[in-house]
Design an enzyme around this catalytic site. Structure first.
Site: not given
Length: 448
Positions: A209-211, A214
Site C-alpha cells: 500500500l505504501c507503493t 506514495e
C-alpha cells in the site's frame, strides 16, 4: 451397422458414435439411436460467452449437441473483437450471451441455443439441475468455485458414504492464460472437484500500500490506488462491485488522473478491468485448442464413445507445443464434493439461530445465508420479494421446517470468508437432530 445409417451431415462424428471400439466406456451402445438421442435429449449449459465460451458454443453445436444454453453477464466491448470471433463491431454494447447464441444458430442449422444475460448467482439451483453436463469457459476463480459448488450440491451419498451415480452432475472446465491452458473433467464424488485442487491456482499479486499511495511506478499501481485506496476515501462504506460498469468506469477515470500526476503511461479501460478482476489476456489459438479438448470430453461423457480424461490436461504453447495429463486425487474431506458438513442441532433451534450459527462455524464462516431444503426456499436474502415471503420462517424451529425428520440435507448459499477475500459460495449441510428416534451414533460420526 454404419452402412445402414441414413446420410448424416456429421460424417466424422458418426465414426465415433456408430462403430464399436477398444477404448469405449462401459455403457457405450453404438448406433443411429445413440446419435439421435444425443441430438434430441442431451442438454449442455455453457457458462461464459467470452473467448473460450464462443469456441465452446461453436464446437459443441458442430459435435451433435442441439440443445444448448449459455449464461454470461457481460456486454461486448471493442477489446473483445480480436479473439471472440462471434462478435462484430456493431455488436459492441450488446449482451455476449445473446449475440453468441444468435450467431451460432445462424451458421449451424438445427441447433437451439437459449441465452441468459445475467449473473450465475441470479439463477436458482434448480436451473442448473436441468442440464446433463455443464461446460465452463470462465476467467475467474470465484465463478468457478460457485458453479463447482452448485454442481456438487446435487450429489447424494448412500448410507455407506458412497456417491450415488444418478446424482452426479459432470462438469468440463477449460481455462487459458496467454499461450497456456488447461482442460479438466470433474465428476463430483469420483474425481477431484475444483475446491479439492484450489491450490493449483497461484495467489494473486499484491502491491504494498505504501507503493500505491506514495511512489507508483506503473499503470497497475495507479489502477490499484484508485481501486483499493481512493474508492474507500470517496465512497465510505459502499462496497466496490467489479461487475458494475459505473464502478469500473470510476476507477478507470481516477487511475488516469493518478497516472497523469506521476507521468505514467498505459492506463486503459481494458487494463483497468484486467488488474481489478485479475484477468489474464487471452489468445485466440489457445482458446481454440482448449475448447476442442473440452468439447471432446463433453462428447465422451454424453455418449460413452471413449474413456474420459483422467483428469487434468495442461497445454503449453510458449515454446513449441507440450501437453500433459495429470491424474489428481479427490480430497475425501472436501467441504464441497464430500458428503457435506455435519451439524448436530436441538429440535428447538430456530431458522434465525441456525443462520447465526453459520457465521461462527469454523468450517463455514458464511454470512448472509439463504437456506433451501428439497428445493423449497426456507429463507432467501434476495430478491426483496422473496426475502419478505420467507421472513416469517425465521422464528420457526428448523426441525419443523424440515418436516420433523431426524436428519436431512440443507443447501446454503451466502458469502464465504476465505481469509483475504470474500466470495459467493454454496455449501451442503447434513443436519442431524439430537434425541430423535432413528438417529444412531454412526450418524454423528465426524461431528460438527
Amino acid at each position: 451397422m454404419a452402412d445402414s445409417a441414413p446420410p448424416s451431415k456429421s460424417r466424422d462424428l458418426d465414426k465415433l458414435l456408430l462403430r464399436p471400439g477398444n477404448l469405449v466406456g462401459p455403457t457405450f451402445d453404438p448406433g443411429v439411436q445413440l446419435r439421435d438421442d444425443l441430438q434430441e435429449y442431451a442438454r449442455v449449459l455453457v457458462v461464459g460467452a467470452g473467448g473460450l465460451g464462443c469456441e465452446l458454443l461453436k464446437d459443441l453445436a458442430l459435435s451433435g449437441f442441439k440443445n444448448l444454453e449459455v449464461i454470461d453477464m457481460d456486454r461486448i466491448e471493442v477489446t473483445n473483437l480480436n479473439r471472440q470471433f462471434l462478435f462484430r463491431l456493431e455488436d459492441v454494447g450488446k449482451p455476449k450471451a445473446e449475440v453468441a447464441a444468435k450467431r451460432v444458430m445462424e451458421r449451424i442449422s438445427g441447433v437451439n441455443i437459449v441465452p441468459h444475460f445475467c449473473r450465475i448467482e441470479d439463477k436458482d439451483i434448480g436451473f442448473y439441475n436441468d442440464f446433463n453436463i455443464i461446460a465452463l469457459g470462465l476467467d475467474s476463480i470465484e465463478a468457478r468455485s460457485y458453479i463447482n459448488a452448485v454442481a456438487c450440491s446435487f450429489l447424494e451419498y448412500d448410507s455407506d458414504d458412497n456417491p450415488r451415480e444418478e446424482t452426479m452432475k459432470p462438469m468440463v472446465d477449460g481455462g487459458t492464460e496467454g499461450f497456456k491452458g488447461h482442460a479438466r473433467v470433474i465428476v463430483p464424488g469420483v474425481t477431484p472437484c475444483f475446491e479439492c485442487t484450489i491450490w493449483l491456482f497461484p495467489p494473486q499479486v499484491k502491491f504494498p500500500l505504501c507503493t500505491l499511495a506514495e511512489t507508483p511506478r506503473n499503470a497497475a499501481h495507479c489502477i490499484e490506488y484508485a481501486h483499493l485506496i481512493k474508492w474507500d476515501e470517496v465512497h465510505s462504506g459502499k462496497a466496490f462491485d467489479p461487475d458494475n460498469p459505473d464502478h469500473m468506469k470510476w476507477v478507470y477515470d481516477e487511475a488516469v488522473k493518478r497516472a497523469e500526476l506521476f507521468g505514467i503511461p498505459g492506463v486503459t479501460y481494458s487494463l483497468t478491468q484486467g488488474v481489478v478482476k485479475n484477468i489474464i489476456p487471452a489468445i485466440a489459438s489457445t482458446n481454440a485448442i482448449i475448447s476442442a479438448a473440452c468439447t471432446l470430453e463433453t462428447l465422451k461423457i454424453a455418449s460413452g464413445c471413449s474413456k474420459t480424461l483422467s483428469n487434468y490436461l495442461t497445454y503449453n504453447g510458449v515454446e513449441g507445443l507440450h501437453t500433459k495429463v495429470t491424474e489428481f486425487v479427490k480430497d475425501n474431506d472436501c467441504l464441497v464434493c464430500g458428503p457435506g458438513v455435519l451439524i448436530e442441532l436441538d429440535t428447538t433451534v430456530t431458522l434465525k439461530k441456525f443462520i447465526d450459527m453459520l457465521e461462527e462455524h469454523p468450517k463455514l464462516l458464511m454470512t448472509k445465508a439463504s437456506i433451501t431444503y428439497h428445493g423449497k426456499n426456507l429463507y432467501m436474502q434476495a430478491p426483496p420479494i422473496l426475502e419478505e415471503m420467507t421472513r416469517s420462517n425465521l422464528e420457526l424451529p428448523l426441525y419443523d421446517l424440515m418436516d420433523k425428520i431426524p436428519k436431512g440435507v440443507l443447501h446454503v448459499t451466502g458469502t464465504v470468508d476465505r481469509g483475504n477475500r470474500k466470495s459467493s459460495g454454496l455449501r451442503k449441510l447434513r443436519v442431524v437432530y439430537k434425541g430423535i428416534d432413528g438417529v444412531t451414533d454412526m450418524d454423528m460420526a465426524g461431528g460438527a
